[in-house]
Design a protein around this motif. Sequence first.
Motif, short mmCIF file in Angstrom:
data_model
loop_
_atom_site.label_atom_id
_atom_site.label_comp_id
_atom_site.label_asym_id
_atom_site.label_seq_id
_atom_site.Cartn_x
_atom_site.Cartn_y
_atom_site.Cartn_z
N LEU A 1 19.20 8.64 -0.58
CA LEU A 1 18.14 8.44 -1.77
C LEU A 1 16.82 8.19 -1.45
CD1 LEU A 1 18.10 7.90 -4.97
CD2 LEU A 1 18.70 5.54 -4.38
N ALA A 2 16.70 7.64 -0.35
CA ALA A 2 15.13 7.28 0.22
C ALA A 2 14.18 8.17 -0.20
CB ALA A 2 15.35 7.12 1.61
N PRO A 3 14.33 9.46 0.13
CA PRO A 3 13.01 10.35 -0.15
C PRO A 3 13.00 10.88 -1.84
CG PRO A 3 14.92 11.65 0.70
CD PRO A 3 15.26 10.38 0.86
N ILE A 4 14.04 10.46 -2.45
CA ILE A 4 14.10 10.84 -3.93
C ILE A 4 13.23 9.68 -4.49
CG2 ILE A 4 15.48 11.24 -5.90
CD1 ILE A 4 17.66 12.33 -4.17
N TRP A 5 13.50 8.41 -4.07
CA TRP A 5 12.94 7.06 -4.52
C TRP A 5 11.62 7.09 -4.33
CZ3 TRP A 5 15.40 4.57 -8.13
CH2 TRP A 5 14.91 3.19 -8.48
N ASP A 6 11.30 7.63 -3.01
CA ASP A 6 9.84 7.74 -2.74
C ASP A 6 8.73 8.68 -3.63
OD1 ASP A 6 10.05 6.01 -0.59
OD2 ASP A 6 10.04 7.43 0.93
N THR A 7 9.48 9.80 -3.82
CA THR A 7 8.93 10.66 -4.83
C THR A 7 8.87 10.23 -6.43
OG1 THR A 7 9.99 12.54 -3.71
CG2 THR A 7 9.07 13.14 -5.68
N ASP B 1 0.82 -1.23 0.16
CA ASP B 1 -0.06 0.10 -0.10
C ASP B 1 0.66 1.22 -0.10
OD1 ASP B 1 1.04 -0.54 2.25
OD2 ASP B 1 -0.78 -0.46 3.60
N GLU B 2 2.07 1.08 -0.24
CA GLU B 2 2.94 2.37 -0.50
C GLU B 2 3.29 2.50 -1.87
OE1 GLU B 2 4.00 4.26 2.13
OE2 GLU B 2 2.99 3.13 3.50
N PRO B 3 3.76 3.73 -2.41
CA PRO B 3 4.30 4.03 -3.79
C PRO B 3 5.45 3.05 -4.18
CG PRO B 3 3.80 5.82 -2.63
CD PRO B 3 3.64 4.87 -1.46
N VAL B 4 6.33 2.92 -3.33
CA VAL B 4 7.55 1.89 -3.76
C VAL B 4 7.08 0.58 -3.30
CG1 VAL B 4 9.88 1.58 -3.14
CG2 VAL B 4 9.20 3.80 -3.21
N TYR B 5 7.16 -0.31 -4.22
CA TYR B 5 7.03 -1.85 -4.20
C TYR B 5 8.07 -2.50 -3.42
CZ TYR B 5 5.40 -6.44 -5.50
OH TYR B 5 4.90 -7.77 -5.61
N LYS B 6 7.77 -3.14 -2.34
CA LYS B 6 8.77 -3.93 -1.46
C LYS B 6 8.71 -5.14 -2.02
CE LYS B 6 8.88 -0.39 1.43
NZ LYS B 6 9.63 0.60 1.20
N LEU B 7 10.05 -5.28 -2.72
CA LEU B 7 10.44 -6.68 -3.32
C LEU B 7 11.20 -7.51 -2.49
CD1 LEU B 7 10.94 -8.39 -6.00
CD2 LEU B 7 12.65 -6.79 -6.26
N ALA C 1 8.42 7.03 -6.92
CA ALA C 1 7.36 6.09 -6.95
C ALA C 1 5.94 6.71 -7.23
CB ALA C 1 7.54 5.13 -5.87
N GLU C 2 6.05 7.91 -6.31
CA GLU C 2 4.67 8.57 -6.37
C GLU C 2 4.40 9.08 -7.79
OE1 GLU C 2 5.37 11.66 -3.32
OE2 GLU C 2 5.51 10.13 -1.44
N LYS C 3 5.57 9.51 -8.46
CA LYS C 3 5.21 9.98 -9.76
C LYS C 3 4.57 9.11 -10.67
CE LYS C 3 7.64 12.65 -13.43
NZ LYS C 3 6.90 13.67 -13.25
N TYR C 4 4.93 7.91 -10.51
CA TYR C 4 4.40 6.83 -11.45
C TYR C 4 3.33 5.98 -10.77
CZ TYR C 4 8.22 7.84 -14.63
OH TYR C 4 8.87 8.51 -15.48
N ALA C 5 2.65 6.42 -9.49
CA ALA C 5 1.86 5.36 -9.04
C ALA C 5 0.51 5.39 -9.61
CB ALA C 5 1.65 6.29 -7.48
N SER C 6 0.36 6.33 -10.54
CA SER C 6 -0.87 6.21 -11.18
C SER C 6 -0.88 5.34 -12.65
CB SER C 6 -1.53 7.38 -11.76
OG SER C 6 -0.60 8.28 -12.40
N ASN C 7 0.20 5.05 -12.92
CA ASN C 7 0.81 3.99 -14.05
C ASN C 7 0.93 2.54 -13.79
OD1 ASN C 7 1.88 2.92 -16.38
ND2 ASN C 7 2.73 4.82 -17.27
N SER C 8 -0.02 1.87 -13.78
CA SER C 8 0.14 0.34 -13.43
C SER C 8 1.32 -0.46 -14.16
CB SER C 8 -1.40 -0.31 -13.45
OG SER C 8 -1.74 -0.40 -14.77
N ASN C 9 1.52 0.01 -15.41
CA ASN C 9 2.71 -0.43 -16.12
C ASN C 9 4.10 -0.29 -15.68
OD1 ASN C 9 0.59 -2.13 -17.68
ND2 ASN C 9 0.52 -0.25 -18.82
N ILE C 10 4.38 0.61 -14.65
CA ILE C 10 5.71 1.14 -14.38
C ILE C 10 5.89 0.85 -12.84
CG2 ILE C 10 7.39 3.02 -14.05
CD1 ILE C 10 6.31 4.09 -16.54
N LEU C 11 6.66 0.18 -12.30
CA LEU C 11 6.88 -0.20 -11.04
C LEU C 11 8.16 0.25 -10.62
CD1 LEU C 11 5.44 -2.41 -8.87
CD2 LEU C 11 6.88 -4.17 -9.48
#
Length: 504
Positions: free
Chosen positions: A401-407, A364-370, A409-419
Motif C-alpha cells: 500500500l505504501a506507494p499508493i498511500w504516498d501518491t 516535510d513529506e506528503p504523508v503526515y507522520k502521526l 498524499a501527493e494528490k492532496y498536498a496542495s490542499n491544507s484542509n485534507i491531511l
Amino acid sequence: MKISSGLTLALTALLPALTSVVASDVIDLAEDTFKGEVYGEDLALVEFFAPWCGHCKNLAPHYEEAATELQKKGIKLAKVDCTEQANLCQEYGVNGYPTLKVFRNGTPTDYTGPRKADGIISYMIKQSLPAVSDVTPDSHAEFIKSDKVVLVAYGDASHPIPTAYSEYANVARDSYLFGQFTDSSLPSLPSLPESPSLPVIVLYKSFDEGYSILPSSDLSSLDVSQLTEFVKTNSVPLFDEISPENFGTYAEQGLPIAYLFADPAESSSRDKLVEELKSTAKELKGKINFVHIDAIKFVDHGKSLNLPGDNWPAFVIQDLAAQTKYPLQNEAVSAKSVKAFLEKFVAGEIQPSIKSAPIPAKQDEPVYKLVADDWENVFGDLEKDVFAEFFAPWCGHCQRLAPIWDTLAEKYASNSNILIAQMDATENDIPPAAPFKVQGFPTLKFRAAGSSEFIDYNGDRSLDSLVEFVETHRKSSGGEGAAGGAEVDEEVWEDEEAPEHDEL
C-alpha cells in the motif's frame, strides 16, 4: 535377486518413517472419500492444511496424538491437503491454513479450541457429550476429575436444579464440562455437611483448593449472568504461570491481567514474591487475574506492555478489553509496592501508559507522520479532513500500500484542509480516548472535518478508489488536490490481521 547391503541399510533406515505413516490415526481425505468418512459420524474433526504451512507443521504432532487418544472414544480426526483437493477446500470456505472444522453428521462448525494435543482432546470430548451430562454414584469420582474445570449441580425432585444451569451450559459447553447429579444417594461433597441443603453447584478444579461452591442460598433466583460471574471468578488459578497454552483462557475471562515478569534463574525470589502477593490476589479475585511469566523468554511481550525489558522483576497490568497497559514504574517491585499500585488501579487513580515515538521535528513529506503524543493536535483540529493509515513495518499488505498511500498524499498536498496521515502502530499506542481499536494491518480510518466520528475504509486499495472515498466523505472547503504523482501498481487484497504476540 540379491539386494545390496547399501540398499538394505537404506530400507532399514526408511522403515520407521514408513511405519509411522501407515500407523497414523489421522485419516487422509479426498473429494471422493470425504462424505463417506465424515457425514455418517456423530462427531468428527477435519483439518484443512497445506504441506508448506509452518503452523500446520507445528500442529501435526499434536493432531496425531489427539487422533490416537480420541479414536478410543469413537471420535474421528481427519485431514485434507488443500494443494491436492482445492475444490473440496473451496466448498468449505477454507481461506487460511490450518482451518479446523467440527462436523456433526456432515454439518460443519468452526473449531475454536486450543491447538495442543491435550486441548484438542478436551475440546472434542466436550463436544461429544450433551451440554449437561447425567452423573451417577458410579461415575461421579471419574467425572469430576475428567477436565481441569468441571461443574456439577446437585438436586432432587423436591429441590430441582435451576434452569439457568442448563442455559449456561449450552453457552459455555466448549469451555467447561457440566454434569447434574439427581440420585437420592449423594456422594461425599467437599466441605459440605453429609446432607447439604439442595440444590447446590460445585465447581471442581485441578488447582488451588480443588473446588468452589455456589450454595443453595444463592440459587433461589439464579440467572445466567450470576453463574457466569461465579465461573469466571473461580475457573482460573489464583496465581499461575502464563504461557501460549493458557493465554487464551485468560483472554476469554475479560478481566485485566496482572503480570509479574521474573527471571527464571531467580526462581526462589520469584516464588517468594508470588506467595507474598497471594493475599492481594485473593482480595481482588474476580476483578483482576494474577500471573507470573518468564521475563527472558517473553521479553518482547514485556516490551509490548511498555516495560523496559532489562530490569527484573517487573510488574504491569494489561486490560485486554480496553487495550491499555499500566506498568509499575520508578520503584522496586515488592509485595508492598505492588499492593499499593493495585489499590490505585482499582480506584481508577492511574493513567494508562501510552507508548509514542518522538514527535517529528518537521513534517516535510506528503504523508503526515502521526505519533501518539501528537494525536490531539491532529484529531483535535476539526477544520481538517483526516485520512489515517495504521500500519506495521513487517506487514506485507502495508508495504504494498505504501506507494499508493504516498501518491494519495501527493494528490492532496496542495490542499491544507485534507491531511493524509499514517501511524506506525508498533511504535505507538492508540490513545484510550480514541473511539476504536486497531485489530489488523493496515487499518484505514477517515475523520471528516467538523465530526468526531471515524469511518472505516473497507474498499479496494487502488488510488482511484481511495480518492473517490475521500471526495465522498470530505467536509472541508477547497477543491480536489491537483492530480499528480507517479503511476502505481494497483492491487486488491485482504486485510492482514495483526499477529498475536509471538510469545503468547
